[in-house]
Design a protein around this motif. Structure first.
Motif, PDB file in Angstrom:
ATOM      1  N   LEU A  10      44.324  17.019  20.769  1.00 51.95           N
ATOM      2  CA  LEU A  10      45.151  15.810  20.887  1.00 51.95           C
ATOM      3  C   LEU A  10      45.546  15.700  22.359  1.00 51.95           C
ATOM      4  N   GLY A  11      44.738  14.990  23.137  1.00 53.75           N
ATOM      5  CA  GLY A  11      44.988  14.929  24.585  1.00 53.75           C
ATOM      6  C   GLY A  11      44.943  16.325  25.162  1.00 53.75           C
ATOM      7  N   ALA A  12      46.025  16.716  25.815  1.00 56.85           N
ATOM      8  CA  ALA A  12      46.045  18.022  26.470  1.00 56.85           C
ATOM      9  C   ALA A  12      46.421  19.154  25.517  1.00 56.85           C
ATOM     10  N   ILE A  13      46.796  18.780  24.285  1.00 54.05           N
ATOM     11  CA  ILE A  13      47.300  19.799  23.340  1.00 54.05           C
ATOM     12  C   ILE A  13      46.224  20.113  22.304  1.00 54.05           C
ATOM     13  N   THR A  14      46.118  21.375  21.900  1.00 57.30           N
ATOM     14  CA  THR A  14      45.229  21.691  20.784  1.00 57.30           C
ATOM     15  C   THR A  14      46.067  21.974  19.552  1.00 57.30           C
ATOM     16  N   LEU A  15      45.847  21.178  18.512  1.00 59.16           N
ATOM     17  CA  LEU A  15      46.552  21.395  17.244  1.00 59.16           C
ATOM     18  C   LEU A  15      45.781  22.436  16.448  1.00 59.16           C
ATOM     19  N   ARG A  16      46.487  23.332  15.803  1.00 59.73           N
ATOM     20  CA  ARG A  16      45.795  24.445  15.138  1.00 59.73           C
ATOM     21  C   ARG A  16      45.118  24.024  13.837  1.00 59.73           C
ATOM     22  N   TYR A  42      64.977  24.682   9.491  1.00 59.79           N
ATOM     23  CA  TYR A  42      64.077  23.788   8.740  1.00 59.79           C
ATOM     24  C   TYR A  42      62.771  23.541   9.510  1.00 59.79           C
ATOM     25  N   TYR A  43      62.889  23.168  10.774  1.00 60.49           N
ATOM     26  CA  TYR A  43      61.664  22.875  11.526  1.00 60.49           C
ATOM     27  C   TYR A  43      60.876  24.149  11.835  1.00 60.49           C
ATOM     28  N   THR A  44      61.575  25.237  12.123  1.00 61.11           N
ATOM     29  CA  THR A  44      60.880  26.487  12.428  1.00 61.11           C
ATOM     30  C   THR A  44      60.087  26.970  11.218  1.00 61.11           C
ATOM     31  N   GLN A  45      60.651  26.789  10.040  1.00 60.29           N
ATOM     32  CA  GLN A  45      59.936  27.192   8.812  1.00 60.29           C
ATOM     33  C   GLN A  45      58.593  26.456   8.681  1.00 60.29           C
ATOM     34  N   ARG A  46      58.502  25.293   9.313  1.00 59.03           N
ATOM     35  CA  ARG A  46      57.308  24.440   9.145  1.00 59.03           C
ATOM     36  C   ARG A  46      56.390  24.455  10.372  1.00 59.03           C
ATOM     37  N   ALA A  47      56.555  25.456  11.240  1.00 60.12           N
ATOM     38  CA  ALA A  47      55.815  25.492  12.506  1.00 60.12           C
ATOM     39  C   ALA A  47      54.309  25.669  12.343  1.00 60.12           C
ATOM     40  N   SER A  48      53.843  26.064  11.161  1.00 63.45           N
ATOM     41  CA  SER A  48      52.390  26.261  11.009  1.00 63.45           C
ATOM     42  C   SER A  48      51.638  24.951  10.754  1.00 63.45           C
ATOM     43  N   MET A  49      52.366  23.862  10.596  1.00 58.94           N
ATOM     44  CA  MET A  49      51.695  22.558  10.493  1.00 58.94           C
ATOM     45  C   MET A  49      50.983  22.297  11.829  1.00 58.94           C
ATOM     46  N   GLY A  50      49.844  21.646  11.792  1.00 61.81           N
ATOM     47  CA  GLY A  50      49.151  21.312  13.042  1.00 61.81           C
ATOM     48  C   GLY A  50      50.058  20.527  13.974  1.00 61.81           C
ATOM     49  N   LEU A  51      50.821  19.621  13.397  1.00 62.94           N
ATOM     50  CA  LEU A  51      51.770  18.811  14.173  1.00 62.94           C
ATOM     51  C   LEU A  51      52.965  18.493  13.293  1.00 62.94           C
ATOM     52  N   ILE A  52      54.162  18.735  13.830  1.00 60.79           N
ATOM     53  CA  ILE A  52      55.396  18.284  13.159  1.00 60.79           C
ATOM     54  C   ILE A  52      55.822  16.994  13.834  1.00 60.79           C
ATOM     55  N   SER A  87      62.135  26.954  19.432  1.00 64.56           N
ATOM     56  CA  SER A  87      61.876  27.793  18.269  1.00 64.56           C
ATOM     57  C   SER A  87      60.505  27.484  17.650  1.00 64.56           C
ATOM     58  N   VAL A  88      60.142  26.204  17.600  1.00 66.36           N
ATOM     59  CA  VAL A  88      58.823  25.820  17.060  1.00 66.36           C
ATOM     60  C   VAL A  88      57.715  26.302  18.013  1.00 66.36           C
ATOM     61  N   HIS A  89      57.933  26.152  19.306  1.00 66.40           N
ATOM     62  CA  HIS A  89      56.922  26.592  20.280  1.00 66.40           C
ATOM     63  C   HIS A  89      56.740  28.109  20.273  1.00 66.40           C
ATOM     64  N   ALA A  90      57.815  28.817  19.992  1.00 68.32           N
ATOM     65  CA  ALA A  90      57.709  30.283  19.948  1.00 68.32           C
ATOM     66  C   ALA A  90      56.720  30.722  18.871  1.00 68.32           C
ATOM     67  N   LEU A  91      56.508  29.871  17.881  1.00 74.18           N
ATOM     68  CA  LEU A  91      55.522  30.168  16.823  1.00 74.18           C
ATOM     69  C   LEU A  91      54.229  29.378  17.038  1.00 74.18           C
ATOM     70  N   ASN A  92      54.032  28.897  18.267  1.00 72.35           N
ATOM     71  CA  ASN A  92      52.830  28.130  18.637  1.00 72.35           C
ATOM     72  C   ASN A  92      52.679  26.826  17.874  1.00 72.35           C
TER      73      ASN A  92
END
Ligand SMILES: Cc1cc2nc3c(=O)[nH]c(=O)nc-3n(C[C@H](O)[C@H](O)[C@H](O)COP(=O)(O)O)c2cc1C
Length: 353
Positions: A10-16, A42-52, A87-92
Motif C-alpha cells: 500500500l504505497g510505501a507500506i507493506t500490509l502483512r 482494544y486496538y492493540t488486540q487487533r494489531a494482526s489485521m493487515g490494516l486497522i 502500541s499497534v506499531h510495536a506489534l508491526n
C-alpha cells in the motif's frame, strides 16, 4: 492466485495480509474526546489485521456525532492517539485514522453547538444524546466561511494524525455524515458552487482530499464512499453520474485507497473497480450472510485488493489467525456496540496459542 493472507504493498507500506478492520464507532473515548487506556488495549488486540482503520474521529468539536466519539483537534487527543499508534506499531501493525465529521448527524445536547450541514434540512429520526434519544435538529446551513473553516479543520486533524504516528487517514465521505451530505441530492439543495450538478456536489470532497494530500502526501490518504447508501436519511437520485464523476476525479490523485461500503440495490464494488484505478478496499455490507466466502472470492478474483470486516473484526481480535486456521468465529454482540467499559469491547478472546 491472490489470497486474503498475501501481503499487499500500500504505497510505501507493506500490509502483512489483505484483511482490513473496518472503521467502527465504539463511543469509549473520554468526555473531552481523548482516547484512553481501554482504547489502547482494544486496538492493540487487533494489531494482526493487515490494516486497522479506526473508529470515526471528529476533526472539530462541532463535527462530533455521538457522546464518547474521539477527536483529533486537541493536544491531549493527539497524545492519547500517539499511545495507540505506538502500541499497534510495536506489534508491526498498520493503522489509519478515520476522519468523520458528522454534519447534521449530531445534536446541541452532545456538543453544545447547533450542527452544520450544506443545507438547513433536518434528517428524519432520532439520535442518542447521552441519556435518551432526541429528534434531530434543523442544522445551520454552512456559509462559505464555515466551509473553509471546516476544510482547514480536516487538514489540521490529518496533520495531527501523522504527527501522532498514524500511517495515514481515511476521509469518511459515506454513511450520511457531512461529506456524504454534500454529495447527496436530498441533503444538499445549495445554489452556489457546492450544490446542483454532480461536479458541484463533489467539489467539497475533492477540495478536502486535495488539501489534505498537499500536507501529508496523497499516498497516505484514503477515502470511504457508500454509493446508494440510505443510512442517516440519505437518498441519492443520480448515483451513477455522481459517483462516476467523483471516482474518475479521485483516480488520478495517487490516493492510498478507495474504501467502498457496498449498499443494497447497487454493486458499488464493481462500479468502483471500473471507475477508480487505485487500491480498492471492499466491504460487502451488513446484508452479506457469507462474508468469508465473499472475501475470499473478491480477493482471489481481483475484484478488490483488500477486504474489510466490521463486526467480525470487532468480535474476533485475532481474525486473520482464525481465518487462516478455519477456526470458530465469534459473533458480535450488538448490545455492547456503543456501551461503556470493557464488556463487549476488550473481552473477546484470542484463540489459545
Ligand atoms: C458498531 C459499528 C460501528 C460503526 N461505525 C462506523 C464508523 O465510525 N465509520 C464507518 O465508516 N463505518 C462504521 N460502521 C460500518 C462498518 O465499517 C461496516 O461497513 C459495516 O459494519 C458492515 O461490515 P460488516 O458486515 O463486516 O460488519 C460501523 C459498524 C458497526 C457495526
Amino acid at each position: 492466485m491472490r489470497a486474503l493472507f498475501d501481503s499487499y504493498r500500500l504505497g510505501a507500506i507493506t500490509l502483512r495480509n489483505r484483511i482490513v478492520m473496518a472503521p467502527m464507532t465504539r463511543n469509549r473515548a473520554d468526555e473531552n474526546g481523548d482516547p484512553n487506556e481501554l482504547m489502547i488495549e482494544y486496538y492493540t488486540q487487533r494489531a494482526s489485521m493487515g490494516l486497522i482503520i479506526t473508529e470515526g474521529t471528529a476533526p472539530e468539536h462541532v463535527g462530533k456525532a455521538y457522546p464518547g466519539i474521539p477527536g483529533m483537534y486537541s493536544d491531549s487527543q493527539s497524545l492519547g492517539w500517539r499511545k495507540i499508534t505506538d502500541s499497534v506499531h510495536a506489534l508491526n501493525g498498520t493503522i489509519f485514522l478515520q476522519l468523520m465529521h458528522s454534519g447534521r448527524i449530531s445534536h446541541k445536547k452532545i456538543t453544545g453547538l447547533v450542527p452544520m450541514s450544506p443545507s438547513a434540512i433536518k434528517p428524519a429520526g432520532e439520535i442518542f444524546t447521552g441519556i435518551t434519544n432526541d429528534t434531530f435538529e434543523i442544522p445551520l446551513e454552512m456559509s462559505l466561511s464555515d466551509i473553509e473553516n471546516t476544510r482547514l479543520a480536516f487538514v489540521g486533524a490529518a496533520k495531527r494524525a501523522i504527527d501522532a504516528g498514524f500511517d495515514g487517514v481515511e476521509i469518511h465521505a459515506a454513511n450520511g455524515y457531512l461529506l456524504h451530505q454534500f454529495l447527496a441530492t436530498n441533503s444538499n439543495l445549495r445554489t452556489d458552487e457546492y450544490g446542483g450538478s454532480p461536479e458541484n456536489r463533489a467539489r467539497y470532497i475533492i477540495e478536502i482530499v486535495d488539501s489534505i494530500s498537499q500536507i501529508i502526501g496523497s499516498g497516505r490518504v484514503g477515502i470511504r464512499l457508500s454509493p446508494n447508501g440510505k443510512f442517516n436519511d440519505i437518498s441519492e437520485n443520480d448515483v451513477d453520474e455522481t459517483y462516476g464523476y467523483l471516482m474518475n476525479e479521485l483516480s488520478s490523485k495517487g490516493l492510498a485507497y478507495l474504501h467502498l461500503a457496498q449498499q443494497s440495490g447497487f454493486d458499488g464494488i464493481a462500479f468502483a473497480r471500473s471507475h477508480f484505478r487505485g487500491t480498492l478496499i471492499a466491504n460487502s455490507g451488513y446484508g452479506d450472510q457469507n462474508k468469508i466466502e465473499t472475501a475470499r472470492r473478491i480477493i482471489e478474483e481481483g475484484q478488490a485488493d483488500l477486504f474489510s470486516f466490521g463486526r467480525l473484526a470487532l468480535a474476533n481480535p485475532d481474525l486473520p489467525k482464525r481465518l487462516a486456521s478455519d477456526a470458530h468465529l465469534i459473533s458480535a454482540d450488538s448490545k455492547s456496540f456503543y456501551s461503556r467499559g470493557p464488556i463487549g469491547y476488550t473481552d473477546y478472546p484470542h484463540l489459545a496459542p
